[in-house]
Design a protein around this motif. Structure first.
Motif, PDB file in Angstrom:
ATOM      1  N   PHE A 183       0.858  -1.174   0.000  1.00  0.00           N
ATOM      2  CA  PHE A 183       0.000   0.000   0.000  1.00  0.00           C
ATOM      3  C   PHE A 183       0.895   1.224   0.000  1.00  0.00           C
ATOM      4  CE2 PHE A 183      -2.173   3.310   2.678  1.00  0.00           C
ATOM      5  CZ  PHE A 183      -3.053   3.727   1.695  1.00  0.00           C
ATOM      6  N   LEU A 184       0.812   2.020  -1.076  1.00  0.00           N
ATOM      7  CA  LEU A 184       1.622   3.228  -1.178  1.00  0.00           C
ATOM      8  C   LEU A 184       0.901   4.337  -0.422  1.00  0.00           C
ATOM      9  CD1 LEU A 184       2.740   3.031  -4.919  1.00  0.00           C
ATOM     10  CD2 LEU A 184       3.777   2.009  -2.885  1.00  0.00           C
ATOM     11  N   ASN A 185       1.415   4.660   0.751  1.00  0.00           N
ATOM     12  CA  ASN A 185       0.749   5.553   1.692  1.00  0.00           C
ATOM     13  C   ASN A 185       1.098   7.009   1.390  1.00  0.00           C
ATOM     14  OD1 ASN A 185      -0.788   6.306   3.898  1.00  0.00           O
ATOM     15  ND2 ASN A 185       0.852   5.962   5.379  1.00  0.00           N
ATOM     16  N   LEU A 186       0.188   7.678   0.709  1.00  0.00           N
ATOM     17  CA  LEU A 186       0.379   9.042   0.236  1.00  0.00           C
ATOM     18  C   LEU A 186      -0.421  10.008   1.109  1.00  0.00           C
ATOM     19  CD1 LEU A 186       1.575  10.590  -2.341  1.00  0.00           C
ATOM     20  CD2 LEU A 186      -0.771  10.469  -3.222  1.00  0.00           C
ATOM     21  N   SER A 187       0.155  11.179   1.397  1.00  0.00           N
ATOM     22  CA  SER A 187      -0.584  12.196   2.154  1.00  0.00           C
ATOM     23  C   SER A 187      -1.514  12.958   1.215  1.00  0.00           C
ATOM     24  CB  SER A 187       0.374  13.170   2.831  1.00  0.00           C
ATOM     25  OG  SER A 187       1.049  13.965   1.866  1.00  0.00           O
ATOM     26  N   LYS A 188      -2.558  13.521   1.781  1.00  0.00           N
ATOM     27  CA  LYS A 188      -3.526  14.275   0.982  1.00  0.00           C
ATOM     28  C   LYS A 188      -2.871  15.515   0.369  1.00  0.00           C
ATOM     29  CE  LYS A 188      -8.319  15.866   1.079  1.00  0.00           C
ATOM     30  NZ  LYS A 188      -9.518  16.103   1.927  1.00  0.00           N
ATOM     31  N   GLU A 189      -1.964  16.138   1.105  1.00  0.00           N
ATOM     32  CA  GLU A 189      -1.278  17.321   0.588  1.00  0.00           C
ATOM     33  C   GLU A 189      -0.372  16.964  -0.582  1.00  0.00           C
ATOM     34  OE1 GLU A 189       0.344  21.011  -0.227  1.00  0.00           O
ATOM     35  OE2 GLU A 189      -1.530  20.402   0.721  1.00  0.00           O
ATOM     36  N   GLU A 190       0.339  15.844  -0.483  1.00  0.00           N
ATOM     37  CA  GLU A 190       1.204  15.441  -1.592  1.00  0.00           C
ATOM     38  C   GLU A 190       0.374  15.116  -2.824  1.00  0.00           C
ATOM     39  OE1 GLU A 190       4.505  14.639  -3.897  1.00  0.00           O
ATOM     40  OE2 GLU A 190       4.358  15.685  -1.963  1.00  0.00           O
ATOM     41  N   GLN A 191      -0.789  14.498  -2.625  1.00  0.00           N
ATOM     42  CA  GLN A 191      -1.656  14.249  -3.780  1.00  0.00           C
ATOM     43  C   GLN A 191      -2.072  15.561  -4.439  1.00  0.00           C
ATOM     44  OE1 GLN A 191      -5.926  13.318  -3.699  1.00  0.00           O
ATOM     45  NE2 GLN A 191      -5.423  11.317  -4.603  1.00  0.00           N
ATOM     46  N   ARG A 192      -2.401  16.567  -3.626  1.00  0.00           N
ATOM     47  CA  ARG A 192      -2.781  17.873  -4.164  1.00  0.00           C
ATOM     48  C   ARG A 192      -1.659  18.448  -5.036  1.00  0.00           C
ATOM     49  NH1 ARG A 192      -2.751  23.470  -3.049  1.00  0.00           N
ATOM     50  NH2 ARG A 192      -1.135  23.183  -1.454  1.00  0.00           N
ATOM     51  N   GLN A 193      -0.425  18.347  -4.540  1.00  0.00           N
ATOM     52  CA  GLN A 193       0.706  18.868  -5.294  1.00  0.00           C
ATOM     53  C   GLN A 193       0.903  18.107  -6.608  1.00  0.00           C
ATOM     54  OE1 GLN A 193       2.357  21.581  -4.644  1.00  0.00           O
ATOM     55  NE2 GLN A 193       1.454  21.974  -2.628  1.00  0.00           N
ATOM     56  N   ARG A 194       0.720  16.799  -6.580  1.00  0.00           N
ATOM     57  CA  ARG A 194       0.906  16.004  -7.799  1.00  0.00           C
ATOM     58  C   ARG A 194      -0.200  16.276  -8.815  1.00  0.00           C
ATOM     59  NH1 ARG A 194       3.214  10.147  -5.437  1.00  0.00           N
ATOM     60  NH2 ARG A 194       4.933  11.094  -4.254  1.00  0.00           N
ATOM     61  N   LEU A 195      -1.411  16.480  -8.348  1.00  0.00           N
ATOM     62  CA  LEU A 195      -2.496  16.838  -9.263  1.00  0.00           C
ATOM     63  C   LEU A 195      -2.242  18.199  -9.898  1.00  0.00           C
ATOM     64  CD1 LEU A 195      -5.602  15.589  -7.245  1.00  0.00           C
ATOM     65  CD2 LEU A 195      -4.727  14.635  -9.387  1.00  0.00           C
ATOM     66  N   LEU A 196      -1.709  19.134  -9.097  1.00  0.00           N
ATOM     67  CA  LEU A 196      -1.373  20.455  -9.641  1.00  0.00           C
ATOM     68  C   LEU A 196      -0.299  20.343 -10.715  1.00  0.00           C
ATOM     69  CD1 LEU A 196      -1.409  22.722  -6.449  1.00  0.00           C
ATOM     70  CD2 LEU A 196      -2.845  22.981  -8.481  1.00  0.00           C
ATOM     71  N   ARG A 197       0.686  19.465 -10.498  1.00  0.00           N
ATOM     72  CA  ARG A 197       1.740  19.286 -11.501  1.00  0.00           C
ATOM     73  C   ARG A 197       1.157  18.741 -12.807  1.00  0.00           C
ATOM     74  NH1 ARG A 197       4.970  18.085  -6.935  1.00  0.00           N
ATOM     75  NH2 ARG A 197       4.683  15.836  -7.066  1.00  0.00           N
ATOM     76  N   ARG A 198       0.145  17.899 -12.698  1.00  0.00           N
ATOM     77  CA  ARG A 198      -0.492  17.378 -13.908  1.00  0.00           C
ATOM     78  C   ARG A 198      -1.172  18.499 -14.691  1.00  0.00           C
ATOM     79  NH1 ARG A 198      -3.325  11.564 -12.230  1.00  0.00           N
ATOM     80  NH2 ARG A 198      -1.371  10.477 -11.762  1.00  0.00           N
ATOM     81  N   LEU A 199      -1.649  19.497 -13.973  1.00  0.00           N
ATOM     82  CA  LEU A 199      -2.301  20.629 -14.626  1.00  0.00           C
ATOM     83  C   LEU A 199      -1.289  21.650 -15.141  1.00  0.00           C
ATOM     84  CD1 LEU A 199      -5.228  21.155 -12.084  1.00  0.00           C
ATOM     85  CD2 LEU A 199      -5.432  20.311 -14.429  1.00  0.00           C
ATOM     86  N   ASP A 200      -0.189  21.808 -14.412  1.00  0.00           N
ATOM     87  CA  ASP A 200       0.789  22.854 -14.744  1.00  0.00           C
ATOM     88  C   ASP A 200       1.755  22.458 -15.845  1.00  0.00           C
ATOM     89  OD1 ASP A 200      -0.378  24.424 -12.816  1.00  0.00           O
ATOM     90  OD2 ASP A 200       1.102  23.957 -11.256  1.00  0.00           O
ATOM     91  N   LYS A 201       2.009  21.138 -15.990  1.00  0.00           N
ATOM     92  CA  LYS A 201       2.965  20.682 -16.994  1.00  0.00           C
ATOM     93  C   LYS A 201       2.223  20.113 -18.199  1.00  0.00           C
ATOM     94  CE  LYS A 201       6.822  19.668 -13.863  1.00  0.00           C
ATOM     95  NZ  LYS A 201       7.847  18.675 -13.472  1.00  0.00           N
ATOM     96  N   ASP A 202       2.438  20.737 -19.351  1.00  0.00           N
ATOM     97  CA  ASP A 202       1.724  20.301 -20.553  1.00  0.00           C
ATOM     98  C   ASP A 202       1.906  18.816 -20.817  1.00  0.00           C
ATOM     99  OD1 ASP A 202       0.929  22.887 -20.860  1.00  0.00           O
ATOM    100  OD2 ASP A 202       2.351  23.383 -22.463  1.00  0.00           O
ATOM    101  N   ILE A 203       3.125  18.322 -20.570  1.00  0.00           N
ATOM    102  CA  ILE A 203       3.424  16.925 -20.883  1.00  0.00           C
ATOM    103  C   ILE A 203       2.662  15.955 -19.984  1.00  0.00           C
ATOM    104  CG2 ILE A 203       5.412  16.674 -19.320  1.00  0.00           C
ATOM    105  CD1 ILE A 203       6.799  15.120 -21.574  1.00  0.00           C
ATOM    106  N   LYS A 204       2.130  16.470 -18.855  1.00  0.00           N
ATOM    107  CA  LYS A 204       1.398  15.620 -17.920  1.00  0.00           C
ATOM    108  C   LYS A 204      -0.111  15.875 -17.931  1.00  0.00           C
ATOM    109  CE  LYS A 204       5.179  14.796 -14.657  1.00  0.00           C
ATOM    110  NZ  LYS A 204       5.239  13.346 -14.888  1.00  0.00           N
ATOM    111  N   ASN A 205      -0.573  16.804 -18.774  1.00  0.00           N
ATOM    112  CA  ASN A 205      -1.997  17.136 -18.806  1.00  0.00           C
ATOM    113  C   ASN A 205      -2.874  15.912 -19.073  1.00  0.00           C
ATOM    114  OD1 ASN A 205      -1.843  20.493 -20.304  1.00  0.00           O
ATOM    115  ND2 ASN A 205      -1.417  19.791 -18.236  1.00  0.00           N
ATOM    116  N   TRP A 206      -2.377  15.017 -19.913  1.00  0.00           N
ATOM    117  CA  TRP A 206      -3.187  13.859 -20.308  1.00  0.00           C
ATOM    118  C   TRP A 206      -3.537  12.958 -19.125  1.00  0.00           C
ATOM    119  CZ3 TRP A 206      -1.529   8.829 -19.578  1.00  0.00           C
ATOM    120  CH2 TRP A 206      -0.167   8.669 -19.244  1.00  0.00           C
ATOM    121  N   LYS A 207      -2.733  13.043 -18.057  1.00  0.00           N
ATOM    122  CA  LYS A 207      -2.983  12.202 -16.889  1.00  0.00           C
ATOM    123  C   LYS A 207      -4.134  12.713 -16.028  1.00  0.00           C
ATOM    124  CE  LYS A 207       1.576  10.162 -16.059  1.00  0.00           C
ATOM    125  NZ  LYS A 207       2.618   9.936 -15.019  1.00  0.00           N
TER     126      LYS A 207
END
Length: 293
Positions: A183-207
């Protein structure tokens, strides 16, 4: 690098995920972690070649975690360098119409690794006691006898399903499958940051999917059901490991190191011995080949 007691990540008694760390300091640089990861995965890859020749065990690795917890990249990095024929990865999505005509474990049976190989489940049979508990209406799609409405899905239903999963895994273990569940135990704040990176980086938008934000609102439910599932199904033959996942490099190393250390305990995994006849004629075979030159 800091010496980590990997057994502390193994679930051997009841856990509270809220109190379980999502970050672990290895006291090493990113490059040092990557170097050690490469070493342990290469040694495990060599062991996999022997496993294939030995042919009596299979290895099943189940990965679970919240969205963005790093499952895909972990698979890529941990199994890099393995013989591609020796590792089969399955990513389980929403069940198809055909899969729904069978019991919920059917598609997982079909994907199990054969002896001598690794199977990696990117999400697994545990989706059937995680997503379906958060969204019990999904159970209605299984067309189960006696389940005609959400009100019919009670605690007895879930206890029965957990029992079936424990029995499924015990059956596999009894027949030579070595099981690891992470079980990869992720914090809610880290998930927020990773979702933001998906929005901010064009190469990751598709995710990115708007559905990610809808599911994020159900974070507490998912966390509680993960905790319940882990506590009910971590057994000697199919243990759970809770991996701090806020730092991807650390998570990858920990998973690779656990696999390495646990698998190398199987001292009976050895290359098969040559028959006496072949062994006695090795020199003759060698000379025969040399004469062809």
């Amino acid at each position: 690098m800091k010496n980590i007691d990997l057994s502390s990540l193994k679930v051997t008694s009841k856990i509270n995920i809220r109190e379980t760390p999502t970050r672990l300091d290895l006291q090493a640089t990113s490059q040092e972690i990557k170097k050690d990861l490469k070493k342990v995965r290469n040694e495990t890859a060599e062991w996999q070649d022997i496993l294939y020749a030995h042919g009596k065990y299979a290895v099943l690795v189940c990965l679970q975690g919240m969205d963005t917890s790093g499952k895909d990249s972990l698979i890529r990095e941990v199994f890099k360098g393995f013989n591609s024929r020796g590792v089969v990865v399955h990513s389980f999505k929403v069940p198809t119409a055909l899969e729904l005509k069978h019991d919920y474990l059917w598609r997982h049976y079909l994907a199990l690794p054969s002896r001598g190989k690794f199977g990696v489940f990117n999400r697994s049979h545990y989706e059937n006691v995680l997503v379906t508990r958060v969204h019990p209406e999904y159970i209605l799609g299984e067309n189960l006898p006696q389940i005609n409405s959400i009100e019919d899905i009670d605690e007895n239903f879930w206890e029965k399903r957990f029992e079936e999963i424990r029995n499924f895994e015990q059956h596999l273990a009894d027949n030579g499958t070595i099981i690891f569940k992470f079980f990869l135990n992720l914090s809610k704040e880290e998930q927020r940051q990773r979702l933001l990176r998906r929005l901010d980086k064009d190469i990751k938008n598709w995710k990115f999917s708007p559905g990610d934000l809808k599911e994020r609102k159900l974070w507490d439910k998912y966390r509680d059901y993960y905790e319940d599932a882990i506590n009910r199904t971590s057994t000697k033959g199919a243990p759970w490991y809770v991996i701090p996942a806020d730092d991807k490099s650390t998570a990858r190393y920990l998973v690779a190191k656990i696999l390495h250390d646990e698998l190398l305990k199987y001292n009976d995994v050895k290359e098969p011995a040559l028959s006496e006849e072949i062994y006695q004629n090795l020199d003759a075979y060698r000379e025969q080949l040399k004469k062809e030159h």
